[in-house]
Design a protein around this motif. Sequence first.
Motif, mmCIF file in Angstrom:
data_model
loop_
_atom_site.group_PDB
_atom_site.id
_atom_site.type_symbol
_atom_site.label_atom_id
_atom_site.label_comp_id
_atom_site.label_asym_id
_atom_site.label_seq_id
_atom_site.Cartn_x
_atom_site.Cartn_y
_atom_site.Cartn_z
ATOM 1 N N TYR A 289 1.948 -13.232 -11.805
ATOM 2 C CA TYR A 289 2.201 -11.797 -11.707
ATOM 3 C C TYR A 289 2.484 -11.417 -10.253
ATOM 4 O O TYR A 289 1.992 -12.051 -9.315
ATOM 5 C CB TYR A 289 0.997 -10.991 -12.205
ATOM 6 N N VAL A 290 3.273 -10.359 -10.092
ATOM 7 C CA VAL A 290 3.580 -9.825 -8.774
ATOM 8 C C VAL A 290 3.482 -8.294 -8.828
ATOM 9 O O VAL A 290 3.739 -7.683 -9.871
ATOM 10 C CB VAL A 290 5.003 -10.256 -8.310
ATOM 11 N N ARG A 291 3.101 -7.688 -7.738
ATOM 12 C CA ARG A 291 3.105 -6.226 -7.635
ATOM 13 C C ARG A 291 3.387 -5.826 -6.197
ATOM 14 O O ARG A 291 3.249 -6.644 -5.265
ATOM 15 C CB ARG A 291 1.791 -5.618 -8.133
ATOM 16 N N MET A 292 3.755 -4.568 -6.015
ATOM 17 C CA MET A 292 4.045 -4.069 -4.665
ATOM 18 C C MET A 292 3.504 -2.653 -4.500
ATOM 19 O O MET A 292 3.799 -1.759 -5.310
ATOM 20 C CB MET A 292 5.553 -4.046 -4.386
ATOM 21 N N GLY A 293 2.704 -2.465 -3.471
ATOM 22 C CA GLY A 293 2.252 -1.126 -3.106
ATOM 23 C C GLY A 293 1.335 -0.473 -4.114
ATOM 24 O O GLY A 293 1.206 0.757 -4.110
ATOM 25 N N TRP A 294 0.682 -1.269 -4.962
ATOM 26 C CA TRP A 294 -0.100 -0.654 -6.036
ATOM 27 C C TRP A 294 -1.574 -0.480 -5.658
ATOM 28 O O TRP A 294 -2.482 -1.042 -6.251
ATOM 29 C CB TRP A 294 0.038 -1.445 -7.330
ATOM 30 N N SER A 295 -1.799 0.333 -4.646
ATOM 31 C CA SER A 295 -3.131 0.842 -4.335
ATOM 32 C C SER A 295 -2.949 2.238 -3.766
ATOM 33 O O SER A 295 -1.880 2.579 -3.245
ATOM 34 C CB SER A 295 -3.878 -0.057 -3.354
ATOM 35 N N ASP A 296 -3.993 3.031 -3.862
ATOM 36 C CA ASP A 296 -3.875 4.438 -3.486
ATOM 37 C C ASP A 296 -3.571 4.640 -2.007
ATOM 38 O O ASP A 296 -3.108 5.705 -1.605
ATOM 39 C CB ASP A 296 -5.165 5.190 -3.842
ATOM 40 N N ILE A 297 -3.818 3.621 -1.182
ATOM 41 C CA ILE A 297 -3.566 3.768 0.250
ATOM 42 C C ILE A 297 -2.378 2.951 0.735
ATOM 43 O O ILE A 297 -2.072 2.924 1.928
ATOM 44 C CB ILE A 297 -4.812 3.410 1.088
ATOM 45 N N ALA A 298 -1.701 2.259 -0.171
ATOM 46 C CA ALA A 298 -0.596 1.380 0.236
ATOM 47 C C ALA A 298 0.654 2.181 0.592
ATOM 48 O O ALA A 298 1.037 3.113 -0.111
ATOM 49 C CB ALA A 298 -0.272 0.401 -0.878
ATOM 50 N N ILE A 299 1.295 1.774 1.689
ATOM 51 C CA ILE A 299 2.583 2.355 2.081
ATOM 52 C C ILE A 299 3.571 1.197 2.246
ATOM 53 O O ILE A 299 3.824 0.715 3.361
ATOM 54 C CB ILE A 299 2.478 3.170 3.381
ATOM 55 N N PRO A 300 4.125 0.703 1.152
ATOM 56 C CA PRO A 300 5.087 -0.406 1.253
ATOM 57 C C PRO A 300 6.340 0.046 1.990
ATOM 58 O O PRO A 300 6.795 1.170 1.817
ATOM 59 C CB PRO A 300 5.381 -0.744 -0.211
ATOM 60 N N ASN A 301 6.886 -0.846 2.808
ATOM 61 C CA ASN A 301 7.997 -0.433 3.673
ATOM 62 C C ASN A 301 9.373 -0.901 3.193
ATOM 63 O O ASN A 301 10.366 -0.760 3.905
ATOM 64 C CB ASN A 301 7.772 -0.900 5.110
ATOM 65 N N LEU A 302 9.465 -1.441 1.996
ATOM 66 C CA LEU A 302 10.754 -1.874 1.460
ATOM 67 C C LEU A 302 11.579 -0.654 1.063
ATOM 68 O O LEU A 302 11.099 0.243 0.372
ATOM 69 C CB LEU A 302 10.538 -2.764 0.233
ATOM 70 N N CYS A 303 12.825 -0.632 1.504
ATOM 71 C CA CYS A 303 13.697 0.494 1.153
ATOM 72 C C CYS A 303 15.147 0.033 1.073
ATOM 73 O O CYS A 303 15.479 -1.082 1.471
ATOM 74 C CB CYS A 303 13.554 1.642 2.153
ATOM 75 N N GLU A 304 15.965 0.907 0.556
ATOM 76 C CA GLU A 304 17.397 0.660 0.515
ATOM 77 C C GLU A 304 18.008 1.123 1.829
ATOM 78 O O GLU A 304 17.641 2.185 2.348
ATOM 79 C CB GLU A 304 18.020 1.422 -0.656
ATOM 80 N N LYS A 305 18.918 0.344 2.365
ATOM 81 C CA LYS A 305 19.568 0.745 3.611
ATOM 82 C C LYS A 305 20.276 2.089 3.416
ATOM 83 O O LYS A 305 21.015 2.282 2.452
ATOM 84 C CB LYS A 305 20.576 -0.314 4.045
ATOM 85 N N ASP A 306 20.019 3.025 4.318
ATOM 86 C CA ASP A 306 20.592 4.369 4.254
ATOM 87 C C ASP A 306 20.210 5.088 2.958
ATOM 88 O O ASP A 306 20.949 5.944 2.467
ATOM 89 C CB ASP A 306 22.123 4.335 4.384
#
Length: 506
Positions: free
Chosen positions: A476-493
């Motif tokens: 299993y994989v997850r990203m940013g799944w906690s109440d304090i998480a700020i994942p930094n992955l984004c789409e360019k522009d």
Amino acid sequence: MFKSKLSQALLLSASFLFQAQADITLPKIMDSQMVLQRNAKVPIWGWADQGEKVTVSFAGQTKTAMPNEKGKWMVELEPLQASAQGRDLIIKGKNSVTLNDILVGEVWLASGQSNMEWTFAQSNKQEFEYAKTFADNKNIRFFHVEHHLQAGTPMDDTLGRWKLPAEFIKHSHMVSAVGFYFAAKLHNELNVPIGILDANWGGMRIDNFISEEGYKSQNLPLRKHHQNNDPNVRLNKLKRMRDSIDHAITLAEKGITTSILEDRVNGWAENIIYNAMIAPLTPYAIKGAIWYQGESNRTDNKYFEKLKALSYGWSKAFRVKDIPLYQVQIAPFDYTRGQNPKDHTLGDNVWKAQYRGAKEILGVGIIPIHDTNINIKDIHPQHKRPVGERLADLALNKNYGKSNNASAPEFASAKSANGKVIVSFKNLKNSLTSFDGKPLTHFELSADGKNFVAAQAAIKGKTVEVTSASLPTPKYVRMGWSDIAIPNLCEKDGWPVYAFPAQEVK
């Protein structure tokens, strides 16, 4: 303070007294400087004596109506073209009422709890400098419900008035900052007048904003107390309140404090805000609504059903099929005060429901905001301009045909390859990046979908490769799944990638 309580009670009880008044009476929302919705039927309503013919004239149209058995009348103007020319709207019966400086454009409801209610004075000061450039703009107008009001049954009128930037920017604490930045972006892009119906109450649950019809649509129980609707009973309650307030004022003038009688003149129900602050605005013609609420429902596993009830009820009340309802994804915040960094109660109950609502409820959308310099120790993010503008971008894309990148990438699939987990995304129009220029954060892997370990993640084209030396064969994989998480992955522009809970690796 005492007089304001009395005036609120008197006005909110007026729904049972209007028919006794000889002159034409209008609700607060029907006033000079209002903005009417373009390209839609426009209801105009009020109260008059039975048998009194009422004529409404505006923009070359004349409509007539007769009051019903309760004294209420309503006409519908035919669809109007946008106009920044202030014109008179004239209503005639036994008396004549002229409303001045009426514009036609786009009208939206802005509602929610404190993050929607937050004003310029409470948010980022540099953003307020931008807002000040609109101080002389007369084409952005707010009908602001000025008090926190509650009632056990839907009221006919509320306490509020139309405001222009010259006033609310000067005083900085009057209207929703998110609502303003939303309006400003729409105005700049569409070049038409924008009206915002501003009705908010900090710290309140979604339950309080839902109409009774909305509750019924989802078979949700609505708690309410029985009340006596006899006008004489209500009048006597108001008189007792008046006597209590008069006595308190007399003592206060002598430096003596005392309690005052605070009867629930209009009863109580779980949907107190809808009844007192939203229902009186209906059926004013609007395009849609923006919604910033959810913190108070963090532990509520019925948030999706309630979001669906909100949408259904507002669609019916404002007479907008599948009402555009654009929500703000609730920002990360340390609800456990550092006691449980892995806590994901907000994600499990609110984020999931918000994501699901955007997929399954017609008209509903969502914007992420975790890339807007969030402080997990502050439940009120200071940067309101990007929130309002992102909501506007969504509206411009969905409702006004603008070709902009108003969407966020979301999880599509996870595959295992050579000891790595390859994560792919939907709604990805551009390449991936990190919004802070740092290595990717808040990716985790698990063997059982419950116990997760931190993982390394790297962008590979339009995918992300995730690995962990301590877990060579993750399931299993997850990203940013906690109440304090700020994942930094984004789409360019573009917008940041939505967080996602445990997903099976194929």
